[in-house]
Design an enzyme around this catalytic site. Sequence first.
Site, mmCIF file in Angstrom:
data_model
loop_
_atom_site.group_PDB
_atom_site.id
_atom_site.type_symbol
_atom_site.label_atom_id
_atom_site.label_comp_id
_atom_site.label_asym_id
_atom_site.label_seq_id
_atom_site.Cartn_x
_atom_site.Cartn_y
_atom_site.Cartn_z
ATOM 1 C CB SER A 1 5.950 -60.302 -7.080
ATOM 2 O OG SER A 1 6.545 -60.560 -5.822
ATOM 3 C CE LYS A 2 4.637 -51.704 -6.849
ATOM 4 N NZ LYS A 2 3.711 -51.359 -7.903
ATOM 5 N NE ARG A 3 6.411 -59.111 1.372
ATOM 6 C CZ ARG A 3 5.565 -59.487 2.307
ATOM 7 N NH1 ARG A 3 4.272 -59.399 2.106
ATOM 8 N NH2 ARG A 3 6.023 -59.947 3.449
ATOM 9 C CB ALA B 1 9.547 -54.882 -0.952
#
Length: 496
Positions: free
Chosen positions: A258-260, A263
Amino acid sequence: MSENQKEVRVRFAPSPTGRLHLGGGRTALYNYLLVKKMGGKFILRIEDTDQKRYVETAEQEIIDGLHWLGIDWDEGPDKGGPYGPYRQSQRKEIYQRYAEQLIDQGDAFYCFCSTDRLSEMKRLQQQRKEFPHYDGLCRDIPVEEARKRIAAGESYVIRFKTPKEGTTTVRDLLRGEITVENKTIDDYIIVKSDGWALYHLAAMVDDHLMKISHVIRGSEWIPTLPLHHLILKAFGWDEPVWIHLSVFLKPSGKGKMSKRESADLIKDGYSIFLTDLKDLGYVDEAVTNWIALMGWSYDDRTEIFNMSQLIDAFSLEHLNPSPAAINFTKLDYFNGVHIRMLEIDDLAQRIQPYFEADGYTADLDTLKKITPIIQERIAGLDEAPKIAGFFFEKEVHPKLEDLVQKGLDAAQCADIATKSYQILSALPVIDKDHGEPEMRALVEELALKPAQVFGVLRVAVTGQKISPPLFESMEIIGQDVVLERIKNAEKMLKAA
RNA sequence: GCCCCCAUCGUCUAGCGGCCGAGGACGUGGCCCUCUCAAGGCCAAAACGGGGAUUCGAAUUCCCCUGGGGGCACCA
């Protein structure tokens, strides 16, 4: 040229909406390897038809990322070429023309449905546990009537008219035939109300116009592959060889990252973004080697490849269709291997920026002396200043607890320092022939373990418990400074 | 919910009917080497998801199940 021996032309067609990640890098790599292996042209095409999602810096990052991996192209927005422009935002009229053709042929239709009606329709369908799809309301509006409504100012989109009977079968090189029932293919929108073509139309038109022979792309396109086949068929165009790569899964193997999660990775020294990897200390050779092997293999044992070896070895037949979990520890391994394969001067230059990033002023000459003794000790370029930063420090600050070796007390270690000073100061120079023999004699004399005696010296001279080989390090530091540091350690130990 | 794809050690994979009592690599554990840390060498544990079928013979072919993944936007 006959059908089956036409020139190999492939494309990497990223959308400038974000950053270039591992999956994109691998797709580009395989395209590149195919072209270099077979001879042909590699086209970079920017798919920027969606102005809402456009990210200013994205195109440059994509270009930088690809270059970093060692990938270059023959035709693209930055180099031009015979089939340009290579930015879809500059090809709007082309798509409109082909969309008109589809309308005229009866393979597409104008749709005037409001987004409100559409979302209500979708809600109802989901309530009935159906898959969301267009209900066909505008499908049979006569073209003349539709054009009148458009002339009157009504907003519209263009949808592809999918057959509702029968099945469609498409062949993918690594998955074989993929067959779906036509009724499950939606009447996709191919031109938005703002006049911009959507991927399904734009990509097919461009691939045809740019004479693309092989389409290597991610497996997220498999569901719409039949649609693409239908569009090509409506135009009467040849189909490229389809190759749908697997997706990359997160390290656990459970789903895409996921994007999270992407990151958060950076906290552990990893990243799925190419430009981050460079900053984190990875060499491009290692990253290329690593991603090449996630979804492709050569045989049952060879796995260290540089780019030219990859080109020699590459073949479509060895592509693997199953999803692959990203394994960063293997990247660390490849990084170590490739770092060890680098020439000294090359490595010295590559680690220089990392010393600077850590606040050291590191001249290349000294770096070239240090490189041989740290080369096999670093798994990443960023580790170089961590292990060898002391070479650029005017003075070191050893901790007393580190100075005192296992099994000895401070007084004994002070004695070692004193005797070491006497021995080393009596030498004409400290280098690979002068220092170690004499110090080993001292180890004998004191009936201690080498590790104990050398340990005192190591901490005294480098300020660290872990360092490159002692005598090579002392040679680089220089006799004067070495003696000064031993003296300092001796004082600390005596004061304890 | 519907459609599609995938399925060998924890992970990446080799295997394309007999050479497989399944090979390599990362990681893990042990030993060796050793001035620390690495690197290197050796050894070990570790897998064909389940059930049918085809065949003299299946990890390899077919079917079902299960599991995992992807897609279902006026994004790509």
